[in-house]
Write an enzyme that holds these catalytic residues in place. Structure first.
Site, short mmCIF file in Angstrom:
data_model
loop_
_atom_site.label_atom_id
_atom_site.label_comp_id
_atom_site.label_asym_id
_atom_site.label_seq_id
_atom_site.Cartn_x
_atom_site.Cartn_y
_atom_site.Cartn_z
N CYS A 172 0.84 -1.21 0.00
CA CYS A 172 0.00 0.00 0.00
C CYS A 172 0.87 1.26 0.00
CB CYS A 172 -0.92 0.02 1.22
SG CYS A 172 -2.00 -1.41 1.33
C1 BEZ Z 1 0.53 -4.62 1.87
O1 BEZ Z 1 0.06 -3.55 1.48
O2 BEZ Z 1 1.73 -4.82 1.87
C2 BEZ Z 1 -0.38 -5.72 2.28
C3 BEZ Z 1 -1.60 -5.42 2.86
C4 BEZ Z 1 -2.44 -6.46 3.27
C5 BEZ Z 1 -2.05 -7.77 3.07
C6 BEZ Z 1 -0.82 -8.05 2.47
C7 BEZ Z 1 0.01 -7.03 2.08
#
Ligand code: BEZ
Length: 210
Positions: A45
């Site tokens: 994200c």
């Molecule tokens: C991420 O943004 O890295 C992420 C968010 C939720 C689950 C897995 C990865």
């Protein structure tokens, strides 16, 4: 409420990092990119929101307003924005909705219970100036989105809404387009005076209209 291509994007009020908004008023006749992410302070994200920040001028050129959403709090968003700006070397100037009570997430079907009861998946909605939904994409938690593809689709949407053309697979800006299959006879000659290449009577390539 049905969320599907061609339906009216539902309006909502929300708290965001740039203040409280009424979604329709905030769009103000522009195109909208509404996208959700699972959680603040997560690596994928962070790269996604950093990239959207860096693409600011690409969105501006196309009259697109971007707005992100997760079910985290405003305080969490404000803290995380500092990390995004540092780690991605950018400035986050678009709003992030703090949808703690999941109202907008539920309205737009951003929570997919077979994946998570608590977090939004990576949803993308492109909304036209008439507030109708033009594109819906859903990416899994572990896979970051391709924002070049999102911009490519916006370019194709904006072109095909203005001219009687459709875009072929993998089309990119300035490449040849296809004349709408329902355009025939005199109309065809009038709209494409510079001609076209007919592969079959329904597959006719022409240069990108100006
Ligand atoms: C991420 O943004 O890295 C992420 C968010 C939720 C689950 C897995 C990865």
């Amino acid at each position: 409420m049905e969320i599907a291509l061609g339906t009216k994007a539902p309006n909502f009020r929300a708290r965001t990092t740039l203040g409280e908004i009424d979604f329709y008023s905030w769009l103000d006749g522009n195109w909208g990119l509404l996208f959700s992410h699972p959680e603040d302070y997560t690596p994928v994200c962070t790269t996604e929101l950093g990239l959207v920040a860096k693409l600011k001028s690409e969105f501006q050129e196309r009259n697109i307003k971007a707005i992100a959403l997760s079910v985290d709090s405003l305080d969490s968003h404000f803290g995380w924005i500092k990390d995004i700006e540092l780690s991605m070397n950018t400035k986050v100037e678009f709003p992030i909705i703090a949808d703690e009570n999941k109202e907008v997430a539920k309205l737009y079907n951003m929570i997919h219970e077979h994946v998570s009861d608590n977090s939004t998946v990576r949803s993308v909605f492109i909304i036209g100036p008439d507030k109708r939904i033009r594109l819906i994409l859903t990416y899994p938690m572990a896979v970051g989105r391709n924002f070049d593809e999102i911009i490519r689709v916006i370019d194709a949407l904006q072109l095909t809404e203005k001219h009687s053309v459709v875009t072929p697979a993998n089309w990119k800006q300035d490449e040849e387009v296809i004349i709408s299959p329902d355009l025939k006879g005199d109309e065809l000659e009038a709209q494409f005076p510079n001609g076209y290449k007919e592969v079959t009577n329904y597959l006719r390539y022409t240069s990108k209209p100006k």
